[in-house]
Design a protein around this motif. Sequence first.
Motif, PDB file in Angstrom:
ATOM      1  N   GLY A 253     -29.143 -11.873  19.581  1.00  0.00           N
ATOM      2  CA  GLY A 253     -28.576 -10.654  20.160  1.00  0.00           C
ATOM      3  C   GLY A 253     -27.100 -10.827  20.439  1.00  0.00           C
TER       4      GLY A 253
ATOM      5  N   THR B 258     -28.715 -11.266  14.541  1.00  0.00           N
ATOM      6  CA  THR B 258     -28.698  -9.841  14.854  1.00  0.00           C
ATOM      7  C   THR B 258     -29.591  -9.133  13.839  1.00  0.00           C
ATOM      8  OG1 THR B 258     -26.832  -9.200  13.446  1.00  0.00           O
ATOM      9  CG2 THR B 258     -26.303 -10.099  15.620  1.00  0.00           C
ATOM     10  N   SER B 259     -29.771  -7.847  13.997  1.00  0.00           N
ATOM     11  CA  SER B 259     -30.729  -7.122  13.161  1.00  0.00           C
ATOM     12  C   SER B 259     -30.211  -6.802  11.770  1.00  0.00           C
ATOM     13  CB  SER B 259     -31.153  -5.824  13.862  1.00  0.00           C
ATOM     14  OG  SER B 259     -30.034  -4.982  14.088  1.00  0.00           O
TER      15      SER B 259
ATOM     16  N   CYS C  80     -31.686 -15.849  24.663  1.00  0.00           N
ATOM     17  CA  CYS C  80     -32.230 -14.514  24.396  1.00  0.00           C
ATOM     18  C   CYS C  80     -31.391 -13.471  25.109  1.00  0.00           C
ATOM     19  CB  CYS C  80     -33.685 -14.443  24.847  1.00  0.00           C
ATOM     20  SG  CYS C  80     -34.445 -12.824  24.546  1.00  0.00           S
TER      21      CYS C  80
ATOM     22  N   LEU D 132     -31.328 -10.128  24.118  1.00  0.00           N
ATOM     23  CA  LEU D 132     -31.832  -8.891  23.531  1.00  0.00           C
ATOM     24  C   LEU D 132     -32.251  -7.893  24.603  1.00  0.00           C
ATOM     25  CD1 LEU D 132     -34.080 -10.442  20.739  1.00  0.00           C
ATOM     26  CD2 LEU D 132     -31.969  -9.155  20.370  1.00  0.00           C
TER      27      LEU D 132
END
Length: 379
Positions: free
Chosen positions: A10, A43-44, A79, A81
């Motif tokens: 993230g 990341t996504s 983490c 996110l």
Amino acid sequence: MEKIGIGLIGYGGIGKIHTLSYKDIGMYYPGHLPEIDLAAVCTSKPETARKAVRDGGFRKWYTEVAELIQDDDVTIIDCSLPNFAHKSVLLQAIAAGKPIYCEKPLAMNAAEAREITAAAQQAGIQIGMTLNYRFLPAIMRAYTLIQDGALGQIYRFQAEYLHTGYEDPQRPLSWRLDHAKSGGGALADLGAHAIDLMRYLLGEFEAVRAFTKTFVPERPLKAGARETGKVTVDDAAWLQVQLKNGGIGTIEASRFATGILDELRFEICGEKGALRFNLMDGNWLYWYDAARKGGDFGGERGWQRLDTLQQYPGASIPTPRSIIGWQRPHAENQYQFLKAIIAGKSFQPNVIDGLRAQLILEAAYTSAATGEWVNVEQQ
């Protein structure tokens, strides 16, 4: 361990703060830790991951969480996110045997928090929580004063965490306003910090009674859109609290505090003295010592301003007289976590602190639905 390999999952606003803090730790505490290696970021999307590598200084990028977690160069999982993604990431990292540094809150709800806690304890994996306000010198000084008995029996407290910015009804929906993704609104987001600080300073909560309010029930789905969606979380919350030590207090969390920027403030009153703090006046802790003599024109009685500023023992820079900034306690939170991991020692705030904050939030939301006092479960 020659290097501490950070794997950041993230890279939003808070991920960038974590990244900046990892870079600063070596300057604050030269030689205290092995080299901090920004080993990988996830990341996504490939384009955001590449940007994180370029801007953040990471060596590798991923778009799949599992691949980052299994990377041998990654020794610590961070983490950063949104709340709904915590459980999956944390359980994967625990299964991989890697310590975790996790943004608050620990999970979406108490059931998830219990599951994560049980898995971490069974595997012997440390989870350090990002509860960065504990690491302000003013807060650490307040803790030592209370532990040393300077306040005596606690009678009352009030704590608030107040933000502005959501008053505009045209502000679009986001994951923070969707209960399915956030697990709660202002109480879970802002109130979690106030709850943790009062737990840290004053001890465990016994029972709570809560009231929540959503001022803007619908918002545009995106900026400028006519189509709207339902806001499914609280914009503000108010708690009455009974502590196990007999103290009574209140906590307020609001995103609708017009004219206020970032005020995390509290007042604690006891038999021997009192404390006050406000994040927007964060260089000082205010202490009232009831043992000081009264007399003509008030004598020696009155509030004292303790100059806490950047009084971090062992830090090389900045000098202790320098003003504190919002990022500095983040770096201290991260440093103390990494220091404990390297030394093989336990760290606080840990997964139990995350779980207990979650249990308080759960009790508060249950109370808000019923209007009744609700006992806080401890595990």
